[in-house]
Design an enzyme around this catalytic site. Structure first.
Site, short mmCIF file in Angstrom:
data_model
loop_
_atom_site.label_atom_id
_atom_site.label_comp_id
_atom_site.label_asym_id
_atom_site.label_seq_id
_atom_site.Cartn_x
_atom_site.Cartn_y
_atom_site.Cartn_z
N ASN A 189 -10.41 -0.66 0.48
CA ASN A 189 -8.95 -0.56 0.46
C ASN A 189 -8.43 -1.11 -0.87
O ASN A 189 -8.56 -2.30 -1.13
CB ASN A 189 -8.40 -1.38 1.65
CG ASN A 189 -6.88 -1.37 1.72
OD1 ASN A 189 -6.21 -0.95 0.78
ND2 ASN A 189 -6.36 -1.85 2.84
N CYS B 163 0.81 -1.23 0.00
CA CYS B 163 0.00 0.00 0.00
C CYS B 163 0.84 1.27 0.00
O CYS B 163 0.32 2.36 -0.23
CB CYS B 163 -0.94 0.00 1.19
SG CYS B 163 -1.91 -1.49 1.30
N HIS C 287 -3.56 6.83 2.66
CA HIS C 287 -4.00 5.50 2.20
C HIS C 287 -5.33 5.16 2.85
O HIS C 287 -5.48 5.24 4.08
CB HIS C 287 -2.92 4.47 2.57
CG HIS C 287 -3.37 3.06 2.36
ND1 HIS C 287 -4.06 2.66 1.23
CD2 HIS C 287 -3.26 1.95 3.14
CE1 HIS C 287 -4.33 1.37 1.33
NE2 HIS C 287 -3.86 0.91 2.47
N1 ACO Z 1 -18.43 -9.16 9.90
C1 ACO Z 1 -18.79 -9.47 11.16
N2 ACO Z 1 -17.90 -9.89 12.08
C2 ACO Z 1 -16.63 -9.97 11.72
C3 ACO Z 1 -16.18 -9.66 10.43
C4 ACO Z 1 -17.15 -9.25 9.49
N3 ACO Z 1 -16.83 -8.90 8.21
N4 ACO Z 1 -14.85 -9.84 10.36
C5 ACO Z 1 -14.44 -10.24 11.57
N5 ACO Z 1 -15.52 -10.33 12.39
C6 ACO Z 1 -15.56 -10.72 13.79
C7 ACO Z 1 -14.37 -11.52 14.22
O1 ACO Z 1 -14.54 -12.89 13.91
C8 ACO Z 1 -14.38 -11.28 15.72
O2 ACO Z 1 -15.33 -12.12 16.30
P1 ACO Z 1 -15.06 -12.79 17.74
O3 ACO Z 1 -14.91 -11.64 18.69
O4 ACO Z 1 -16.27 -13.61 17.95
O5 ACO Z 1 -13.81 -13.58 17.57
C9 ACO Z 1 -14.89 -9.85 15.85
O6 ACO Z 1 -15.53 -9.54 14.59
C10 ACO Z 1 -13.82 -8.83 16.09
O7 ACO Z 1 -12.77 -9.05 15.17
P2 ACO Z 1 -11.51 -8.15 15.16
O8 ACO Z 1 -10.54 -8.64 14.14
O9 ACO Z 1 -11.04 -7.95 16.56
O10 ACO Z 1 -12.15 -6.75 14.65
P3 ACO Z 1 -11.50 -5.35 14.60
O11 ACO Z 1 -12.28 -4.39 15.37
O12 ACO Z 1 -10.01 -5.40 14.84
O13 ACO Z 1 -11.70 -4.94 13.06
C11 ACO Z 1 -10.46 -4.88 11.02
C12 ACO Z 1 -11.12 -5.75 12.06
C13 ACO Z 1 -11.51 -3.99 10.36
C14 ACO Z 1 -9.82 -5.78 9.97
C15 ACO Z 1 -9.41 -3.97 11.66
O14 ACO Z 1 -8.57 -4.74 12.52
C16 ACO Z 1 -8.55 -3.26 10.66
O15 ACO Z 1 -9.04 -2.44 9.88
N6 ACO Z 1 -7.25 -3.53 10.66
C17 ACO Z 1 -6.36 -2.90 9.68
C18 ACO Z 1 -6.48 -3.69 8.41
C19 ACO Z 1 -5.80 -3.09 7.25
O16 ACO Z 1 -5.77 -1.88 7.10
N7 ACO Z 1 -5.30 -3.96 6.39
C20 ACO Z 1 -4.86 -3.63 5.13
C21 ACO Z 1 -3.48 -3.13 5.00
S1 ACO Z 1 -3.38 -2.93 3.33
C22 ACO Z 1 -2.41 -3.99 2.51
O17 ACO Z 1 -1.23 -3.93 2.64
C23 ACO Z 1 -3.04 -4.94 1.53
#
Ligand code: ACO
Length: 319
Positions: A272, A114, A242
């Site tokens: 993203n 990214c 980003h």
């Molecule tokens: N819908 C509903 N529930 C979901 C979903 C979904 N789409 N995805 C995960 N969950 C659940 C999980 O299973 C978990 O359930 P549990 O508590 O029963 O285990 C719960 O939601 C919480 O999951 P977390 O992973 O803790 O959720 P979080 O608040 O951290 O949000 C997210 C997840 C949005 C991915 C966040 O961590 C984030 O944005 N991280 C940065 C990601 C990013 O920017 N990545 C790309 C970099 S770009 C690149 O280089 C390609």
């Protein structure tokens, strides 16, 4: 001192819009969960027949036309990506033929996830004086749906496809990019295994670890670029970050006390798009008349690697 100006932008998104509602019929998720955790409402996904090369060609032609720059004037064509149509040759090489760029144009694809577009802009600023032609074509493009498990709710809601292009002009008296770049080897945080490794070539991500990294790296890059440029935040006209997660951006904006109206994003409609994210947003801002000649845009990218990059772009947008 020498540097670059951004003089034209272009963008291309696939025709198919995938709303959160559509994803709720595919995986166990909800519009409320996706919007509240990420800010994303829809994204574009490529359909069969839409290619990485075609998206790049559309975006590149648009940027060159708007900049008023012909193929014979381009000295470097760099495409930041990790999801091209071929492992090799790169999309940049395909563009040499499709756009009719001279054969001594420096063309290669570059993978810094990214942060890739800003790595490519910085690289162009160093290559153009060597090549001798002052215009560079720099793209960020991804077809992330190719490397996303579309049945994995933790990743499929986040990513989209698209291509953004920029024409940059090099000048001896143009301001320095004040670029910062870096990486930290943490493949366990976010990685896509290569083909033939025995592992599926899909995005594997520890979302919380990436989140923690991003909320530290984004403000750090902004501060470092400002320090290098000797500028205060209020002297920057646009902050182009980003588009990984609206919460990451909101936290950085609050921490740095940036004026939110100068930090507008488009994640709600694009998701993203990795390397395409910054140039797509630059293009959208340019189309809305938000990037005016003489203004400055401070851009930051961060992602898999972990990688990060920041740069200050002087704007010389021609249309
Ligand atoms: N819908 C509903 N529930 C979901 C979903 C979904 N789409 N995805 C995960 N969950 C659940 C999980 O299973 C978990 O359930 P549990 O508590 O029963 O285990 C719960 O939601 C919480 O999951 P977390 O992973 O803790 O959720 P979080 O608040 O951290 O949000 C997210 C997840 C949005 C991915 C966040 O961590 C984030 O944005 N991280 C940065 C990601 C990013 O920017 N990545 C790309 C970099 S770009 C690149 O280089 C390609």
């Amino acid at each position: 001192m020498s540097g670059l100006k951004l003089i034209g932008t272009g963008g291309a998104l696939p025709a198919r819009e995938v709303t959160n509602g559509e994803l709720t019929r595919r995986v166990d998720t909800s519009d409320e969960w996706i919007v509240s955790r990420t800010g994303i409402r829809s994204r574009r996904w490529c359909s069969p027949g839409e290619s990485h090369t075609a998206l790049c060609l559309t975006a590149a032609r648009q940027a060159m036309e708007r900049a008023g720059v012909g193929p014979e004037e381009v000295g470097a064509c760099l495409v930041a990506t990790f999801t091209g149509d071929r492992m090799t040759p790169g999309t940049s090489v395909a563009l040499q033929g499709l756009l009719g760029l001279p054969e001594d144009t420096v063309c290669f694809d570059l993978n810094a996830a990214c942060a890739g577009f800003l790595y490519a802009v910085h690289t162009a600023s160093r290559l153009l004086p060597v090549n001798g032609r002052r215009y560079g074509l720099v793209l960020g493009a991804e077809v992330l749906t190719r490397v996303t498990d579309l049945d994995d709710r933790s990743t499929c809601v986040l990513f989209g496809d698209g291509a953004g292009a920029a024409v940059v002009e090099w000048g001896e008296d143009f301001p320095d990019l004040c670029a910062v770049m870096g990486c930290r080897a943490r493949p366990e945080t976010l990685c896509v295994p290569g083909v033939g490794t025995g592992e599926a070539s899909v995005i594997r991500m520890d979302g919380q670890a990436v989140f923690r990294f991003a909320v530290e790296a984004l403000p750090r890059c902004v501060t470092q670029v400002l320090d290098r440029a000797g500028l205060r935040p209020e002297e920057v006209d646009r902050f182009v970050f980003h588009q990984a997660n609206q919460r990451i951006i909101d936290l950085a904006v609050r921490k740095l006390r940036l004026p939110p109206e100068r930090c507008a994003g488009n994640i709600a409609r694009t998701g993203n798009t990795s390397a395409a994210s910054v140039p797509l947003l630059l293009n959208e801002l340019a189309e809305r008349g938000k990037l005016r000649p003489g203004q400055r845009a401070l851009c930051v990218g961060f992602g898999a690697g972990l990688t990060w990059a920041g740069a200050l772009l002087e704007l010389g947008i021609r249309s």
